[in-house]
Design a protein around this motif. Sequence first.
Motif, PDB file in Angstrom:
ATOM      1  N   GLY A  87       0.816  -1.201   0.000  1.00 48.73           N
ATOM      2  CA  GLY A  87       0.000   0.000   0.000  1.00 48.73           C
ATOM      3  C   GLY A  87       0.851   1.254   0.000  1.00 48.73           C
ATOM      4  O   GLY A  87       2.086   1.207  -0.028  1.00 48.73           O
ATOM      5  N   TRP A  88       0.157   2.387   0.048  1.00 46.93           N
ATOM      6  CA  TRP A  88       0.840   3.690   0.014  1.00 46.93           C
ATOM      7  C   TRP A  88       1.199   4.114   1.433  1.00 46.93           C
ATOM      8  O   TRP A  88       0.417   3.944   2.358  1.00 46.93           O
ATOM      9  N   LEU A  89       2.398   4.674   1.585  1.00 43.35           N
ATOM     10  CA  LEU A  89       2.860   5.141   2.893  1.00 43.35           C
ATOM     11  C   LEU A  89       3.549   6.490   2.749  1.00 43.35           C
ATOM     12  O   LEU A  89       4.349   6.694   1.826  1.00 43.35           O
ATOM     13  N   PRO A  90       3.276   7.416   3.690  1.00 43.31           N
ATOM     14  CA  PRO A  90       4.086   8.647   3.739  1.00 43.31           C
ATOM     15  C   PRO A  90       5.324   8.412   4.607  1.00 43.31           C
ATOM     16  O   PRO A  90       5.277   7.671   5.582  1.00 43.31           O
ATOM     17  N   ASN A  93      10.906  11.706   5.720  1.00 44.31           N
ATOM     18  CA  ASN A  93      12.030  12.284   4.983  1.00 44.31           C
ATOM     19  C   ASN A  93      11.765  12.325   3.477  1.00 44.31           C
ATOM     20  O   ASN A  93      12.680  12.475   2.688  1.00 44.31           O
ATOM     21  N   ARG A  94      10.506  12.123   3.076  1.00 44.74           N
ATOM     22  CA  ARG A  94      10.155  12.152   1.654  1.00 44.74           C
ATOM     23  C   ARG A  94       8.995  13.131   1.432  1.00 44.74           C
ATOM     24  O   ARG A  94       8.057  13.201   2.243  1.00 44.74           O
ATOM     25  N   ALA A  95       9.062  13.847   0.331  1.00 45.76           N
ATOM     26  CA  ALA A  95       8.004  14.821   0.046  1.00 45.76           C
ATOM     27  C   ALA A  95       6.753  14.142  -0.484  1.00 45.76           C
ATOM     28  O   ALA A  95       5.664  14.711  -0.441  1.00 45.76           O
ATOM     29  N   GLU A  96       6.905  12.920  -1.022  1.00 42.90           N
ATOM     30  CA  GLU A  96       5.760  12.256  -1.623  1.00 42.90           C
ATOM     31  C   GLU A  96       5.562  10.892  -0.977  1.00 42.90           C
ATOM     32  O   GLU A  96       6.449  10.359  -0.338  1.00 42.90           O
ATOM     33  N   ARG A  97       4.323  10.376  -1.136  1.00 39.57           N
ATOM     34  CA  ARG A  97       4.055   9.031  -0.656  1.00 39.57           C
ATOM     35  C   ARG A  97       4.751   8.025  -1.568  1.00 39.57           C
ATOM     36  O   ARG A  97       5.030   8.299  -2.733  1.00 39.57           O
ATOM     37  N   ARG A  98       5.011   6.827  -0.990  1.00 38.84           N
ATOM     38  CA  ARG A  98       5.630   5.760  -1.767  1.00 38.84           C
ATOM     39  C   ARG A  98       4.761   4.509  -1.654  1.00 38.84           C
ATOM     40  O   ARG A  98       4.198   4.219  -0.585  1.00 38.84           O
ATOM     41  N   TYR A  99       4.685   3.746  -2.756  1.00 33.63           N
ATOM     42  CA  TYR A  99       3.938   2.495  -2.732  1.00 33.63           C
ATOM     43  C   TYR A  99       4.909   1.372  -2.349  1.00 33.63           C
ATOM     44  O   TYR A  99       5.911   1.149  -3.020  1.00 33.63           O
ATOM     45  N   VAL A 100       4.606   0.682  -1.238  1.00 34.83           N
ATOM     46  CA  VAL A 100       5.545  -0.271  -0.640  1.00 34.83           C
ATOM     47  C   VAL A 100       4.889  -1.639  -0.536  1.00 34.83           C
ATOM     48  O   VAL A 100       3.721  -1.757  -0.130  1.00 34.83           O
ATOM     49  N   GLN A 101       5.657  -2.662  -0.928  1.00 33.90           N
ATOM     50  CA  GLN A 101       5.262  -4.049  -0.657  1.00 33.90           C
ATOM     51  C   GLN A 101       6.143  -4.559   0.467  1.00 33.90           C
ATOM     52  O   GLN A 101       7.371  -4.426   0.419  1.00 33.90           O
ATOM     53  N   ARG A 102       5.560  -5.162   1.481  1.00 29.55           N
ATOM     54  CA  ARG A 102       6.315  -5.524   2.685  1.00 29.55           C
ATOM     55  C   ARG A 102       5.999  -6.959   3.097  1.00 29.55           C
ATOM     56  O   ARG A 102       4.844  -7.394   3.043  1.00 29.55           O
ATOM     57  N   ILE A 103       7.041  -7.685   3.494  1.00 29.64           N
ATOM     58  CA  ILE A 103       6.891  -9.033   4.066  1.00 29.64           C
ATOM     59  C   ILE A 103       7.597  -9.042   5.415  1.00 29.64           C
ATOM     60  O   ILE A 103       8.763  -8.639   5.513  1.00 29.64           O
ATOM     61  N   LEU A 104       6.901  -9.488   6.463  1.00 30.52           N
ATOM     62  CA  LEU A 104       7.489  -9.613   7.800  1.00 30.52           C
ATOM     63  C   LEU A 104       7.642 -11.095   8.123  1.00 30.52           C
ATOM     64  O   LEU A 104       6.652 -11.843   8.114  1.00 30.52           O
TER      65      LEU A 104
END
Length: 645
Positions: A87-90, A93-104
Amino acid sequence: MRSGAPIPDFGEAQLRAVLDAIPARVALIDRGGRCRYANRELAEFVGLTPETALGRTVTEMLGEAAGVLLAGQGGRALDGETVRWAGWLPFHNRAERRYVQRILLPHRGADGTVDGYFIFSRDLTELVESERRLLETGAQLRGSEALSSAIVASALDAVVVMDEAGLVMEWNPAAERTFGYARHSAIGRPVAELIVPPMMRRRHVDGMRRYMETGIGTVIGHRVEVEATRADGSIFPCELAITEARLPGRRLFTAHLRDLTEQRAAAAEIEGQRTRLHHVEKLSAMGSLLAGVAHELNNPLAILLAQATLLRDQATTPELRRRAERIHAAAERSGRIVKSFLAIARQEAPRRTLVRLAAVVDAAVELTAYGARSAGIAVDVTHDPDLPPVQGDGDLLGQVVANLLVNAQQALQDRPEPRRISVWTRRAGEGAVVVVADNGGGVPADLKSRIFEPYFTTKPAGAGTGIGLAICRSIVGAHGGRVELEDVPDGGARFLVWLPCEAAVEPAEAATPDRADESLAVLVVDDEPDVAESLAEILEIQGHRVTVRESGQAALAAARRTRFDIVFADLRMPGMDGIALRRTLMAEQPQVGARTVLVTGDTVLGASTARARRDGALVLEKPFTPSDVRTALEQALMKRDPPAS
């Protein structure tokens, strides 16, 4: 996982290299929510270095929003669940949101409990934006094939566009590289025929039909890991995401596929490193346990050896003397085996002395004799009588020979008789060589270059660790020598240990003090009464007057009343131990303190023995013989009085 501890030291270089090679951001978070490891890609993303990221919380590194989301996901991972999210995360330290795929992935400690979790995170912003722009542009331009093809062709992942019938409409260059089909040969063909493994094609067709009829699907709109097939028939793991685009009069499906082969290999390497680390930890624990058992045997062995010696020397009939000699020989052999175990496990820096290789080899053969005898293996030993000594640590060199003997025994276990191991020493130019050869199956030619690599083994699972020969090479290399595997024409394996010989002349024996044979006043201190009495009997037979005390305090009181020439004190005793007693005597009676011999079987697990030697104390190791006692006594008599302060 200890709080504040980084990723384990063992194999750290290889492990870091693997993690840094993964095209993802990787972190290890402990139960306190703090970073215990960050790979280079993650550290650079948050504006830190891998070192400065350690100890920081997720909120400190990524921001409040990311920290709140990860708190819930991390709790599930700490409960043992593998968590997947995209999903999207702000980020702060970034001006824009980033779309991140994450596995824990849960991280389990040596005892099997979850003590943290790994985060594998990939930034898919560009890919998602590319998809969005593709759909927007396609809707706006209604079939601008040139622009759509340019966007799809620029994607790093394989992009396959198909129609409602499952026929390929677009096949980008990444798909060509991934699946092995040229674009012109893929267009118009069923996608199932190109990339779906044969055993899964029926399921794929049924799933597409069900989705077209009901709108219910398990794959479309989700990221899943599946198996795919290439043009050459090979099957590989990949990540699949399918999106649907509804156009006037028809629907198109865009599949994004990423080859996970390298990622799976990296994950397998990480798991292999963890498994090897746990195995080494178990070996270390077993070594400590073995050393502890050997240490506990020293006291009864000291009694047995001393009493067997006294019984032999005082026997009144030949038959009684023969029986005593058999007991004495068995006790002496047991003592040598225990000392060999302790020498191998001894946690001390190498002690370089003049070493006779024949004695080293004989001790290693005796140590491994039971295994050879029980397996029906004959061991032949031959020594060069003119072989000069080598400069080195006899315990470590004995470990090398014992390791080679054990390897030879294991190589012969399933071989038909006769089973033979030949060991010999000989001079070779300016050096010496120890040869260990067997008549087993030998080492295959394609493996000879790898057998000295750490963790490489040809033995079945559970039968070896793959570190024995690597340790042998390291020990021999530290002695200025080398270990080689030699071809044997008639089969079997032959290992050669080359060592440089010493040209130095051995020191002449020191003159025995005049008082060595006089009757001396000796104080024996040991909280084990049987050990103390056995030592006292040996000293009395040698003509000395002995007083026995069972504690350091009682011994100090006796020393203040009576003048003693020599003191034998057990190193470890409750209350005042041998080191404390010696230091007190050094302060009150310097001559007696200097001539205090510390008796111990604690040559491995405790730091007391090393501390005693650093203080300049004489140490008599259990089990001891009358000869050992006489030598210790003579060395004590040679001690000079310390200068007056």
